[in-house]
Enzyme design. Structure first.
Site, PDB file in Angstrom:
ATOM      1  N   GLU A   1      -1.859  -8.927   3.754  1.00  0.00           N
ATOM      2  CA  GLU A   1      -1.847  -9.361   5.175  1.00  0.00           C
ATOM      3  C   GLU A   1      -3.249  -9.468   5.751  1.00  0.00           C
ATOM      4  O   GLU A   1      -3.439 -10.120   6.778  1.00  0.00           O
ATOM      5  CB  GLU A   1      -0.968  -8.409   6.011  1.00  0.00           C
TER       6      GLU A   1
ATOM      7  N   CYS B   1       0.827  -1.205   0.000  1.00  0.00           N
ATOM      8  CA  CYS B   1       0.000   0.000   0.000  1.00  0.00           C
ATOM      9  C   CYS B   1       0.868   1.265   0.000  1.00  0.00           C
ATOM     10  O   CYS B   1       1.556   1.531  -0.964  1.00  0.00           O
ATOM     11  CB  CYS B   1      -0.987  -0.047   1.162  1.00  0.00           C
TER      12      CYS B   1
ATOM     13  N   HIS C   1      -3.790  -5.095   0.291  1.00  0.00           N
ATOM     14  CA  HIS C   1      -3.286  -5.522   1.605  1.00  0.00           C
ATOM     15  C   HIS C   1      -3.345  -7.041   1.740  1.00  0.00           C
ATOM     16  O   HIS C   1      -4.302  -7.581   2.313  1.00  0.00           O
ATOM     17  CB  HIS C   1      -4.106  -4.869   2.729  1.00  0.00           C
TER      18      HIS C   1
END
Ligand code: MN
Length: 239
Positions: free
Chosen positions: A215, A108, A213
């Site tokens: 994660e 990001c 993202h």
């Protein structure tokens, strides 16, 4: 010994407690991939350099907007969460890491830092500067794993090897994006509206950035762990 993956903190400017902090999902993803996450406070350059010499890899996380002066522009749009000490630390860290061949994963804001550090520029606000763009900022009202749009992966890139597909749905929590891609980077993913969703260094070294993202998507799409496994593997561990 697990590879040590340095994660620069954010300054948490909104809090009077003046904390250095980092999102839990990044730390857990590094640990799940077999690495040891080490948070890097935004202290002085000399102290950070000493910490850097112990690292095997770097993870740049999401966060506020980079001050436009770092890519040679004046403020032209509404900016969110500018954190100048963090800009300075991360920009110099990227340049050092690329020079040293240190593996780096940039997520990001991290992708944007990577691009700016290597000479690229940014759209300061997608809705005002790219009016034809789809919605990319799915924040307040949405869970962080909300799949906001599709991306097309560029064939032959590391991201294609990690994900094993050329199209997939991703989350999208950004209002800025890459404008001019840095000369040493290649685009690895784009949204259907043309917005750049990832870039990476050409060549044998692991320097990979994505605008979404991963994660936050480990449960939705287990392949997303591959980004962290590849980073840890490049940093010297066995993924
Ligand atoms: Mn997006």
């Amino acid at each position: 010994m697990r590879p040590l993956i340095g994660i620069p903190c954010e300054g948490n400017l909104r809090s009077k407690f003046r904390r250095f902090c980092a999102g839990q999902s990044y730390c857990r993803a590094i640990a799940a991939a077999g690495g040891a996450p080490i948070l890097l406070p935004l202290v002085d350059r000399s102290t950070l350099h000493d910490m850097y010499t112990h690292l095997d890899g770097i993870l740049l996380t999401g966060g506020g907007d980079i001050l436009p002066r770092y890519f040679g522009e004046a403020r032209e749009a509404r900016l969110i969460g500018v954190d100048r000490p963090r800009d300075e630390v991360e920009l110099s860290l990227v340049r050092q890491a690329v020079k040293d061949g240190m593996p780096l994963l940039a997520i990001c804001r991290g992708l944007q830092v990577l691009n700016v550090a290597l000479g690229g520029t940014l759209y300061q606000d997608i809705p005002t500067q790219v009016p034809s763009a789809l919605q990319h900022s799915f924040r307040q009202k949405y869970p962080r794993n909300y799949l906001g749009h599709e991306v097309r992966i560029v064939p032959g890139t590391r991201v294609e090897r990690i994900l094993g597909v050329q199209r997939l749905a991703v989350n999208s929590l950004h209002h800025q994006s890459l404008k001019a891609v840095a000369p040493s980077l290649v685009t690895n993913a784009t949204a259907p509206d043309g917005v750049i969703e990832g870039a990476e260094l050409n060549g044998p070294r692991f320097v990979v950035g994505v605008q979404w993202h991963p994660e936050e998507l480990l449960e939705v799409n287990p392949r997303m762990l591959g980004f962290f496994e590849e980073l840890v593997s490049a940093a010297g561990g066995v993924a």
